[in-house]
Design an enzyme around this catalytic site. Structure first.
Site, PDB file in Angstrom:
ATOM      1  N   LYS A  65       0.852  -1.199   0.000  1.00  0.00           N
ATOM      2  CA  LYS A  65       0.000   0.000   0.000  1.00  0.00           C
ATOM      3  C   LYS A  65       0.881   1.240   0.000  1.00  0.00           C
ATOM      4  O   LYS A  65       1.898   1.273   0.727  1.00  0.00           O
ATOM      5  CB  LYS A  65      -0.898  -0.039   1.241  1.00  0.00           C
ATOM      6  N   SER A 140      -9.688   1.341   2.750  1.00  0.00           N
ATOM      7  CA  SER A 140      -8.884   2.122   1.832  1.00  0.00           C
ATOM      8  C   SER A 140      -7.759   1.318   1.156  1.00  0.00           C
ATOM      9  O   SER A 140      -7.121   1.849   0.246  1.00  0.00           O
ATOM     10  CB  SER A 140      -8.280   3.313   2.585  1.00  0.00           C
ATOM     11  N   SER A 164      -9.727  -0.959   6.972  1.00  0.00           N
ATOM     12  CA  SER A 164      -9.229  -0.792   5.599  1.00  0.00           C
ATOM     13  C   SER A 164      -8.534  -1.997   4.979  1.00  0.00           C
ATOM     14  O   SER A 164      -8.334  -2.012   3.771  1.00  0.00           O
ATOM     15  CB  SER A 164      -8.291   0.406   5.526  1.00  0.00           C
TER      16      SER A 164
HETATM   17  N1  GLN Z   1     -13.365   3.475   6.359  1.00  0.00           N
HETATM   18  C1  GLN Z   1     -12.661   4.008   7.475  1.00  0.00           C
HETATM   19  C2  GLN Z   1     -12.399   5.480   7.297  1.00  0.00           C
HETATM   20  O1  GLN Z   1     -12.806   6.023   6.313  1.00  0.00           O
HETATM   21  C3  GLN Z   1     -11.435   3.204   7.764  1.00  0.00           C
HETATM   22  C4  GLN Z   1     -10.241   3.600   7.031  1.00  0.00           C
HETATM   23  C5  GLN Z   1      -8.983   2.828   7.413  1.00  0.00           C
HETATM   24  O2  GLN Z   1      -9.040   1.792   8.069  1.00  0.00           O
HETATM   25  N2  GLN Z   1      -7.857   3.381   7.004  1.00  0.00           N
HETATM   26  O3  GLN Z   1     -11.849   6.111   8.144  1.00  0.00           O
END
Ligand code: GLN
Length: 471
Positions: A65, A140, A164
């Site tokens: 990532k 994400s 994410s």
């Molecule tokens: N969907 C969550 C957010 O928008 C989690 C994101 C993550 O785990 N980086 O914050």
């Protein structure tokens, strides 16, 4: 695609070389899916020629990532604000992978700084779900999931602040592990919300994920939150856990699609036949997970992202004076969602609002954690859906930040409580995969992966993409 051990067996038998495998993976990169921000194929080939290292990940192509630093390769966090930034050091996880012979296919797309559930909010454009390119891959860490699902990497790393790693694993038919807070060093992971962030793994099965965890887990003096606890043989999962009890938290089965409900229940009945005991449990604070997560993660993000000012890193837009330069650089650097979170986060920490928002959220976080602790006195694991629905259409939620947060209800409680959790495929809803989640006690990564391994044996997932299955 094969498992890590199968590829390594093929290397030994000289049926394929690590270079050949890397080239196959690079050929599988489908630019229209937009999984990668930077492809590092040439770099990987050079590394492979230079030092064909022995180790647990020998010759295995891995996608990373793009919020985890690899020395000498740009880290963008999918943000314009980091334009041109090349880290002078590698994350600890990267050093450990390199020492174990792993090679990198590239840096994968994400929602800017990890803020999203769909990998649409990227300066580099949205990533698409390989099962249906009109749908999101989840986020994400969407790029890292798509890289594995579409065969351009055998396994990948993501980061999980509120789900994410697990959400994209659910939407792409993969195994996604979020380790216990402190199990894996965060050194070299770009911070979003430091008390929640954890580097996670996305792979095709529990054993591969376990092998990767053996490599990246463990104490790191460079991360004061990393824990001094022995690294187990996480990939040795064939011992079926005996006399275990799994809890079904009723709150996690509300407001979900009926097909998701039935897929997870099918997993339950399959492993029930193996003699595993299930019990209904209750986690009444589940409804508070999203607001609590929002307040805490936005507050920490507003502080962490203050460092992007046009002075020290990346993009700089000259203004009339010092403050104007910072204003202009931040204005051109960040997309709207990140700006919204910085503003809300700054507000909840302000003297007028801190007691009402941040301090209350911190208190509720403790209640959520206590509730998990209580439930884990009665059961060893929890089984829940991974996401309330399968992958949703691209564009459906981009203008609705609250709706975008909906899947976090299933995943972010685990981050608030610092627990380990793994998502794995439960089945297909039409042509889209859907996952189940196993939550465990702190540092019981081996336990939750063993449960997934058991499911893989009694109910093997058949939904892998056709071309990948055959390849
Ligand atoms: N969907 C969550 C957010 O928008 C989690 C994101 C993550 O785990 N980086 O914050």
């Amino acid at each position: 695609m094969k498992t890590i051990l199968e590829y390594q067996e093929q290397f030994k038998k000289k049926e394929i070389t690590p270079l050949g495998l890397l080239e196959n993976c690079l050929e599988n990169i489908n630019p229209s899916l937009n999984a990668y921000i930077t492809v590092t194929g040439e770099f990987a080939k050079r590394e492979l020629k230079k030092n064909n290292k022995e180790g647990k990940l020998k010759g295995i192509p891995i996608a990373i990532k793009d919020n985890i630093n690899i020395k000498g390769i740009p880290t963008t966090c999918a943000s314009n604000v980091l334009k041109g930034f090349v880290p002078p050091f590698s994350a600890t996880v990267i050093e450990r992978i390199e020492k174990n012979g792993g090679i990198f296919t590239g840096k994968t797309n994400l929602d800017e700084f990890g803020m999203g559930s769909s990998t649409e909010r990227s300066f580099y454009g949205p990533t698409k779900n390989p099962f249906d390119p009109t749908k999101v891959p989840g986020g994400s860490s969407g790029g890292s999931a798509v890289a594995v699902a579409s065969g351009s990497a055998v396994i990948s790393l993501g980061s999980d602040t509120g789900g994410s790693v697990r959400q994209p694993a659910s939407y792409c038919g993969l195994v996604g592990l979020k380790p216990t807070y402190g199990r894996v060093s965060r050194y070299g992971l770009v911070a979003f919300a430091s008390s929640l962030d954890q580097i996670g793994i996305i792979g095709r099965n529990a054993e591969d994920v376990g092998i990767m965890l053996e490599v990246i887990a463990g104490y790191d003096p460079k991360d004061s939150t990393s824990y001094e606890k022995e690294v187990e043989d996480y990939s040795n999962l064939n011992e079926i856990p005996k006399d275990i009890k799994i809890g079904i938290p009723e709150e996690y089965f509300k407001q979900i699609d009926p097909e998701v409900h039935s897929s997870v229940m099918e997993i339950k009945s399959k492993i029930e036949k193996e003699g595993i005991y299930f019990k209904s449990v209750s986690l009444p604070t589940t409804g508070y997970i999203i607001p609590t997560y929002q307040v805490i993660s936005y507050a920490e993000a507003s502080s962490n992202l203050a460092r992007y000012d046009g002075v020290r890193y990346g993009l700089r837009k000259e203004g009339e004076d010092f403050h104007d330069t910072i204003r202009k650089s931040r204005d051109k650097g960040f997309l709207p969602e990140v700006k919204r979170r910085i503003l809300v986060g700054t507000f909840v920490l302000s003297s007028e609002a801190i007691a009402e928002y941040y301090e209350r959220a911190d208190l509720i976080r403790r209640l959520i954690t206590q509730e998990f602790n209580e439930v884990f006195k009665e059961v060893d694991y929890l089984l829940t859906p991974a996401t309330p629905t399968p992958a949703f259409p691209i564009g459906e939620r981009t203008d609705d930040p609250i709706r975008m947060h909906v899947p976090d209800r299933m995943t972010a409680g685990v981050n608030l409580a610092g627990l380990p959790a793994v998502v794995a495929p439960a089945g297909m809803v039409g042509k889209l995969p859907i996952g189940y989640q196993i939550i465990g006690k702190p540092f019981d990564e081996k336990g939750i992966l063993s449960v997934v391994r058991l499911v893989e044996k009694v109910a093997p997932f058949k939904g892998f993409l056709k071309e990948i299955q055959d390849g």
